[in-house]
Design an enzyme around this catalytic site. Structure first.
Site, PDB file in Angstrom:
ATOM      1  N   TYR A  56       0.823  -1.207   0.000  1.00  0.00           N
ATOM      2  CA  TYR A  56       0.000   0.000   0.000  1.00  0.00           C
ATOM      3  C   TYR A  56       0.860   1.262   0.000  1.00  0.00           C
ATOM      4  O   TYR A  56       1.681   1.468   0.900  1.00  0.00           O
ATOM      5  CB  TYR A  56      -0.933   0.031   1.219  1.00  0.00           C
ATOM      6  CG  TYR A  56      -1.895  -1.124   1.312  1.00  0.00           C
ATOM      7  CD1 TYR A  56      -2.320  -1.817   0.180  1.00  0.00           C
ATOM      8  CD2 TYR A  56      -2.378  -1.538   2.543  1.00  0.00           C
ATOM      9  CE1 TYR A  56      -3.207  -2.880   0.283  1.00  0.00           C
ATOM     10  CE2 TYR A  56      -3.274  -2.595   2.656  1.00  0.00           C
ATOM     11  CZ  TYR A  56      -3.676  -3.266   1.510  1.00  0.00           C
ATOM     12  OH  TYR A  56      -4.544  -4.323   1.628  1.00  0.00           O
ATOM     13  N   HIS A 124       0.468 -12.205   0.253  1.00  0.00           N
ATOM     14  CA  HIS A 124      -0.402 -11.281  -0.467  1.00  0.00           C
ATOM     15  C   HIS A 124      -0.506 -11.612  -1.963  1.00  0.00           C
ATOM     16  O   HIS A 124       0.504 -11.659  -2.669  1.00  0.00           O
ATOM     17  CB  HIS A 124       0.164  -9.863  -0.294  1.00  0.00           C
ATOM     18  CG  HIS A 124      -0.798  -8.757  -0.543  1.00  0.00           C
ATOM     19  ND1 HIS A 124      -0.411  -7.433  -0.584  1.00  0.00           N
ATOM     20  CD2 HIS A 124      -2.139  -8.759  -0.760  1.00  0.00           C
ATOM     21  CE1 HIS A 124      -1.456  -6.670  -0.793  1.00  0.00           C
ATOM     22  NE2 HIS A 124      -2.515  -7.446  -0.918  1.00  0.00           N
TER      23      HIS A 124
END
Length: 317
Positions: A56, A124
């Protein structure tokens, strides 16, 4: 349902807030001060799960969240991050599920987050839609490279629980069947627009006691705003077929005195494996609205109407 209620998160020993703070959108808040304002408001409201990722904002999410939390009692909140997907300065993605890459990511996360332990770490986005022909190799590397490192760090007390996080349900199910993961973060497949995860993944999680956090219940926009001009779906303008279906779902919600956004936030929680919903909040006012949505009364008749009319294919159980 009270958003601040904390429920046992499977066998991890963690207590999870029903509503979590998502670090993807949080990284878009107005600088470090904006992130701190949202974190402070969440803390004052009683929320105690904070989620982020190395991906992010190219790591800024971890750094800003760490600054906002560093003076809080570490035992008072649950902190999760992700490893394996990274955002480069030119805006392209890099994937690294190797042992060395995973170890380096955890060291960096601990420093950015000003902590000596991470309660949850998710591998992820090991999914074909992102990796294409390289998917099988990346899947194997996640199991042979990243997972053993995370398990070793878990045994050492640096990590509390190890999970997998992505949007597509079936690659998650594959990983769960091949290795002993503690938890799941699912970012799709159990919304008012898509219920694929209800077919196999979520029943598997219920049967095995694997706890799930559900992210992105609004499909990045349209299920919060409704089918308005310019509505966004998965970061792009919503296609007309989904605009029409969203409008029909919103009309059904209105007949039961419920807002579309409230129904969207609560829908994943119909599944007993889903312990919390993680939502991005870019300002304290947005957080306050989401807290109110979580506490709205949702009549069972709404869910039955959506199922009976085919607006949703199945209900999560």
């Amino acid at each position: 349902m009270n958003a601040t209620d904390r429920t046992p998160f499977g066998a991890t020993g963690l207590m999870m807030s029903r509503l979590g703070i998502g670090g993807g959108s949080l990284a878009s808040a107005a600088g470090e001060a904006g992130v701190k304002a949202v974190v402070d408001a969440a803390w004052d409201a009683g929320l105690r799960y904070f989620d982020t990722a190395a991906y992010y904002a190219g790591g800024e999410s971890e750094r800003r969240l760490g600054l906002a939390l560093r003076d809080r009692p570490r035992d008072a909140y649950v902190l999760g991050t992700k490893t394996g997907r990274y955002l480069l300065p030119d805006g392209t993605d890099r994937f690294d599920y190797s042992a060395a890459g995973t170890e380096a990511t955890i060291r960096t996360a601990l420093a950015r987050l000003h902590t000596d332990r991470l309660d949850l770490v998710f591998i992820h986005d090991v999914q074909p839609s992102l990796h294409g022909e390289a998917y099988e190799a990346q899947h194997a590397m996640a199991l042979k490279g990243a997972l053993p490192v995370l398990q070793r760090l878990k045994a050492a007390g640096v990590i509390g629980a190890v999970g997998v996080a992505m949007r597509d349900p079936w690659p998650i199910l594959r990983l769960l069947k091949e290795a002993p993961f503690d938890a799941v973060m699912l970012a799709g497949g159990c919304t008012l627009l898509h219920q694929e995860a209800c077919e196999a993944l979520l029943p598997h999680c219920v049967a095995t006691g694997t706890p799930v956090l559900f992210a992105a219940p609004f499909e990045t926009g349209i299920l919060a705003t409704g089918a308005i001009p310019g509505a966004r779906y998965r970061y792009k303008p919503a296609p007309q077929d989904l605009m029409a279906r969203t409008a029909a779902i919103e009309a059904a919600c209105a007949r039961h005195g419920v807002t579309l956004a409230a129904a969207a936030m609560r829908f994943p929680l119909l599944c007993q494996a889903v312990k919390g919903v993680v939502v991005g909040h870019q300002a304290p006012g947005e957080l306050a609205r989401n807290l109110a949505l979580m506490q709205a009364e949702i009549p069972a008749a709404l869910w039955e109407e959506l199922r009976a009319t085919g607006l949703v294919s199945t209900l999560p159980r």
